[in-house]
Scaffold this active site. Structure first.
Site, PDB file in Angstrom:
ATOM      1  N   GLU A 200      40.024  32.520 -13.447  1.00 16.93           N
ATOM      2  CA  GLU A 200      39.188  31.641 -14.259  1.00 16.93           C
ATOM      3  C   GLU A 200      38.022  32.434 -14.828  1.00 16.93           C
ATOM      4  O   GLU A 200      37.618  33.461 -14.273  1.00 16.93           O
ATOM      5  CB  GLU A 200      38.610  30.499 -13.408  1.00 16.93           C
ATOM      6  CG  GLU A 200      39.598  29.440 -13.006  1.00 16.93           C
ATOM      7  CD  GLU A 200      38.926  28.313 -12.228  1.00 16.93           C
ATOM      8  OE1 GLU A 200      39.581  27.279 -12.061  1.00 16.93           O
ATOM      9  OE2 GLU A 200      37.771  28.473 -11.782  1.00 16.93           O
ATOM     10  N   LYS A 201      37.461  31.942 -15.912  1.00 11.55           N
ATOM     11  CA  LYS A 201      36.221  32.486 -16.434  1.00 11.55           C
ATOM     12  C   LYS A 201      35.137  32.297 -15.381  1.00 11.55           C
ATOM     13  O   LYS A 201      35.028  31.232 -14.781  1.00 11.55           O
ATOM     14  CB  LYS A 201      35.836  31.752 -17.722  1.00 11.55           C
ATOM     15  CG  LYS A 201      34.486  32.145 -18.310  1.00 11.55           C
ATOM     16  CD  LYS A 201      34.515  33.534 -18.895  1.00 11.55           C
ATOM     17  CE  LYS A 201      33.175  33.884 -19.547  1.00 11.55           C
ATOM     18  NZ  LYS A 201      33.139  35.294 -19.992  1.00 11.55           N
ATOM     19  N   ARG A 292      39.723  14.750   2.252  1.00  5.92           N
ATOM     20  CA  ARG A 292      39.238  14.406   3.593  1.00  5.92           C
ATOM     21  C   ARG A 292      37.797  13.924   3.468  1.00  5.92           C
ATOM     22  O   ARG A 292      37.223  13.963   2.386  1.00  5.92           O
ATOM     23  CB  ARG A 292      39.257  15.647   4.489  1.00  5.92           C
ATOM     24  CG  ARG A 292      38.510  16.829   3.848  1.00  5.92           C
ATOM     25  CD  ARG A 292      38.385  18.011   4.765  1.00  5.92           C
ATOM     26  NE  ARG A 292      37.955  19.207   4.068  1.00  5.92           N
ATOM     27  CZ  ARG A 292      36.712  19.487   3.712  1.00  5.92           C
ATOM     28  NH1 ARG A 292      35.740  18.613   3.970  1.00  5.92           N
ATOM     29  NH2 ARG A 292      36.405  20.616   3.100  1.00  5.92           N
TER      30      ARG A 292
END
Length: 447
Positions: A200-201, A292
């Protein structure tokens, strides 16, 4: 409604669930390792079973022993808490195959969202903004170079499995990219048994904002607003607050609605958290879903007045949510400091040992969720968090003042804790102004 619930966890979260069960008129069954034989959750549960030696791998991570305890205790459901097996889809399936309800989402949703790459694809389909990055997993260095040059350096290499900052590396340019990818893969394989990564960037100096959601089995999905978790060290949260001090009303609405879309797209039920990063332009991007309850859920409880653990139990038993989105308030400000058995003057080195004396703070707007007391020995085998100090006040400045007062009242002798460090953070002009990003602690407090 359930008659008896087993808590597949330890420490403060196990005690938190036992308290909720007691208020709902449900019996609780605890499990414990040999190291936790004298722990508070063992004493306060209606029944308790030892499931093995101190090491988590021999006790709290042993699915067979937990199921045996559940069968011996004749329970209707299992609450996994957080950590250990809380996001283990296989454990979820085993519980259900044994005719024991799992208090959490269905295994399919958990498995889908537990893989960050799959969750990212789902977010795109749900029109939830994601950070620019690879279309899927990175198979070789040439592909990594192509993607990185396409989205621009710096880039973040992320493991598709797991969390807690493991399997993550930043590459500032092409010369270090291959090494960063290799290191991320190796760490992820060791930590999660899955070395797959994607790119990712890298968003510089982001804020970490997460949205609490809960969904029932009847199609109702609501959000309980957001928490700001930007005060972190090495991707581990230290201080959390609700609501975020930086989001405008328009951005708050947009990010919360995006979280609800994500949960609906996953056909998700029970409590969960959708996590985002927010850049310097206040644009937000999806990171992951935690399937959760989270450590920091109390700050949401304080500003909404909703007991999330009770709602988890009620939803899992088939009850519809007793409120609609418009019924959920967001009043005042809540702040949580994680009190860890660590020495902040020695690089936050874990500091297990015997607590010679402890005094918990009190007063209006103060809550201390903990399983420790005077004479308790903090074992070296588990996470170092020994308590959560939470405050609630009408305004943020009042909440900061109350937290500083409560931190000074908190007395834990015999071991080092992070309480003094939190007080330093709360005095910092940038924190007071609400200008913290995820690099704040390293930038301001690391020599």
């Amino acid at each position: 409604m359930y008659n008896r619930i087993l808590i597949a966890n330890r420490g403060e979260i196990a005690l938190r669930v036992i308290r909720a069960c007691r208020e709902l008129g449900i019996e609780s069954v605890a499990v414990y390792s040999q190291a936790d034989a004298d722990s508070a959750h063992v004493r306060y549960a209606d029944q308790a079973f030892c499931i093995g030696p101190a090491r988590s791998a021999d006790s709290y991570l042993r699915i067979d022993r937990i199921i045996s305890a559940a069968e011996l205790g004749d329970v209707d459901a299992i609450h996994p808490g957080y950590g250990f097996l809380a996001e283990n889809a296989h454990f979820n399936e085993v519980c259900r195959s044994c005719k024991i309800d799992f208090i959490g989402p269905r295994p399919e949703a958990m498995e889908m969202l537990g893989d960050k790459n799959t969750a990212r694809s789902l977010a795109i389909k749900a029109e939830v903004p994601v950070v620019p990055g690879s279309d899927g997993l990175i198979d070789d260095d040439n592909e990594a170079i192509r993607v990185a040059n396409e989205i621009g350096f710096p880039v973040l290499i992320k493991a598709t499995a797991g969390g807690g900052g493991k399997g993550m590396r930043v590459a500032v340019d092409q010369s270090v990219l291959a090494t960063a990818v290799s290191q991320a893969r190796t760490e992820a394989q060791a930590a999660f048994g899955n070395g797959a990564v994607y790119i990712e960037k890298y968003i510089e100096k982001p804020r970490h904002i997460e949205v609490q959601v809960i969904a029932d089995e009847h199609g109702n999905v609501v959000h309980l607003y957001e928490r700001d978790c930007s005060v972190q060290r090495r991707h581990q949260k230290l201080i959390e607050e609700a609501p975020s001090p930086t989001l405008s009303p328009e951005k708050r609405t947009a990010i919360c609605e995006a979280a609800v879309r994500m949960i609906r797209a996953a056909n998700y039920t029970n409590a969960g958290t959708v996590e985002f990063i927010v850049d310097k332009n206040d644009d937000f991007y999806f990171i992951e879903v935690n399937a959760r309850i989270q450590v920091e859920h109390p700050v949401t409880e304080m500003v909404t007045g909703i007991d999330l653990i009770k709602q988890q139990i009620l939803v899992a038993s088939g009850e519809p949510l007793p409120f609609k989105q418009e019924d959920i308030p967001c009043r005042g400000v809540a702040i949580e400091c994680r009190i860890n058995a660590e020495n902040p003057d020695k690089g936050f080195q874990p500091n297990p040992g015997k607590i010679q004396h402890m005094f918990a703070p009190g007063g209006l707007g103060v809550r201390f969720d903990s399983h420790v007391c005077s004479g308790y020995t903090v074992p070296p085998y588990y996470d170092s968090m020994i308590g959560k100090l939470i405050v609630y006040q009408p305004t943020r400045l009042e909440a900061i003042a109350t937290m500083r007062r409560a931190l000074k009242e908190l007395a834990i002798e015999g071991i080092s804790t992070t309480a003094s460090f939190h007080d330093k953070v709360l005095q910092h002009p940038e924190f007071i102004a609400g200008n913290c990003d995820t690099t704040f602690v390293e930038r301001e407090f690391t020599n």
